[in-house]
Design an enzyme around this catalytic site. Structure first.
Site, short mmCIF file in Angstrom:
data_model
loop_
_atom_site.label_atom_id
_atom_site.label_comp_id
_atom_site.label_asym_id
_atom_site.label_seq_id
_atom_site.Cartn_x
_atom_site.Cartn_y
_atom_site.Cartn_z
N ARG A 44 0.85 -1.20 0.00
CA ARG A 44 0.00 0.00 0.00
C ARG A 44 0.88 1.25 0.00
O ARG A 44 2.09 1.16 0.17
CB ARG A 44 -0.97 0.00 1.18
CG ARG A 44 -0.23 -0.32 2.47
CD ARG A 44 -0.61 0.46 3.65
NE ARG A 44 -0.58 1.88 3.47
CZ ARG A 44 0.51 2.63 3.58
NH1 ARG A 44 1.71 2.10 3.81
NH2 ARG A 44 0.44 3.93 3.44
N ASP A 215 -2.11 10.99 -3.06
CA ASP A 215 -2.50 9.89 -3.94
C ASP A 215 -2.86 10.37 -5.34
O ASP A 215 -2.66 9.65 -6.32
CB ASP A 215 -3.67 9.12 -3.31
CG ASP A 215 -3.20 8.43 -2.05
OD1 ASP A 215 -3.30 9.04 -0.97
OD2 ASP A 215 -2.65 7.31 -2.15
O1 MRU Z 1 -4.85 3.32 1.82
P1 MRU Z 1 -3.37 3.50 1.83
O2 MRU Z 1 -2.74 3.00 3.07
O3 MRU Z 1 -2.71 2.98 0.57
O4 MRU Z 1 -3.24 5.06 1.78
C1 MRU Z 1 -1.99 5.59 1.75
C2 MRU Z 1 -1.99 7.04 1.89
O5 MRU Z 1 -2.97 7.72 1.92
C3 MRU Z 1 -0.68 7.63 1.86
O6 MRU Z 1 -0.61 8.67 2.74
C4 MRU Z 1 -0.47 8.03 0.43
O7 MRU Z 1 -0.56 6.93 -0.43
C5 MRU Z 1 0.71 8.78 0.25
S1 MRU Z 1 1.92 7.90 -0.57
C6 MRU Z 1 3.37 8.00 0.17
#
Ligand code: MRU
Length: 324
Positions: A44, A215
């Site tokens: 993730r 994102d």
């Molecule tokens: O749902 P996730 O854990 O993939 O979300 C991740 C985030 O929101 C992060 O803060 C984001 O991807 C930033 S990437 C370094």
């Protein structure tokens, strides 16, 4: 900490759902394993998803690379890095290039981008600063250093001291499970707080800057980020604290005009009611609304820090300037 490893064409990931209690690597044997690893958040964080998707498609594209790309892209819709990376693999395929080499190039470039983002971010901080962060935007979410946590991890290497507060980040607790784990491992001072304590630590004067990853950045500077981030940005504005968004240039999606055009992933109610609890915390019939991301309005953002430089408002003009 290696979160994605290609070893003799074996694709391994550090299972982030097992952290911080167990450091377990799992091997991907087919494209369905890769799809599920993204969907279940075993891997993730926007840049890490992109790197992983690149390797996945290169190794397991099967007879129809276009169909396989579509399948993989449907695993999580919000972060732009996923489709950005799979599009690169498809382009390499059309040009007759070695797909594994292309996937390795995406991985290597991410390390360089994160280093640049971290250097730019660090230039905005002072030794001893108090920092608030939300979710996890460190090495686990990228390749090395991270985006939102990059200046802190690089800063630690350079001898800076920061007092970091991390929101636990309901409902999946990436702040508690991953950010505090990563920062403890690299010896950074970190204090875990519940999401609803951010206002208090800001009011007490403990926070000099907020650092978060991203994102998807829309052309006007609106940013999709982990659910709860926009609330932190509103608080930062109230207390006059700089709110910095950090991410690779590839996270900017000029095809998305504003935050309203960003597709927000919705996840199972189980994550709110049952996960991490010994007993369910609500009745089975109780409805839940569980969006994985929200959009921070560009007016709340002090600067967007990319590998190509620091962008300040007006974002609709200045993001494009980076292209030149
Ligand atoms: O749902 P996730 O854990 O993939 O979300 C991740 C985030 O929101 C992060 O803060 C984001 O991807 C930033 S990437 C370094």
């Amino acid at each position: 900490m290696d979160n994605i490893i290609l070893d003799n064409n074996k694709l391994l990931i550090l299972d982030q759902t097992k952290l911080p209690n167990e450091e377990v690597y799992i091997e991907m044997k087919c494209i369905e394993d890769c799809y599920n690893a993204i969907k279940l958040l075993e891997v993730r964080g926007a840049p890490a998803i992109g790197i992983f998707a690149g390797y996945s498609l290169a190794l397991f594209h099967g007879n129809d690379i276009y169909k396989t790309k579509e399948y993989l892209d449907s695993s999580r819709p919000t972060a732009v890095n996923l489709t950005w990376a799979t599009s690169r693999i498809v382009k390499a395929f059309e040009e007759g290039k070695d797909l594994i080499e292309e996937a390795k190039a995406i991985h290597k470039e991410d390390i360089e981008m994160c280093r640049n983002i971290s250097e730019y971010g660090l230039s905005l901080l002072k030794d001893g600063d108090g920092i608030l962060t939300h979710c996890n935007a460190g090495e686990l979410a990228t390749s090395k250093y991270g985006t939102g946590l990059g200046p802190l991890i690089l800063g630690k290497e350079k001898g800076y001291t920061f007092q970091v507060f991390t929101d636990e980040t309901r409902p999946l607790l990436q702040g508690a499970r991953l950010t505090s784990y990563e920062l403890e491992k690299c010896g950074t001072d970190v204090t875990l707080i519940c999401d609803n304590m951010a206002s208090l630590v800001m009011k007490k004067g403990l926070i000099n800057a907020v650092l978060v990853g991203c994102d998807r950045v829309a052309a006007n500077g609106d940013v999709a980020n982990k659910i709860g981030t926009s609330g932190v940005a509103i608080l930062a504005k109230h207390y006059n604290i700089p709110f910095y968004v950090l991410g690779p240039y590839s996270t900017i999606d000029f095809n998305t005009k504003t935050g309203d055009d960003i597709v927000i992933e919705e996840r199972e109610s189980d994550e709110i009611k049952n996960m991490f609890y010994e007993k369910p915390m609500a009745l089975p019939e109780t409805k839940c609304f569980n969006p994985a991301f929200d959009v921070t309005d560009h007016e709340l953002i002090t600067a967007i820090i990319t590998d190509k430089g620091i962008v300040r408002p007006p974002f609709d003009v200045n993001l494009k300037e980076l292209l030149k």
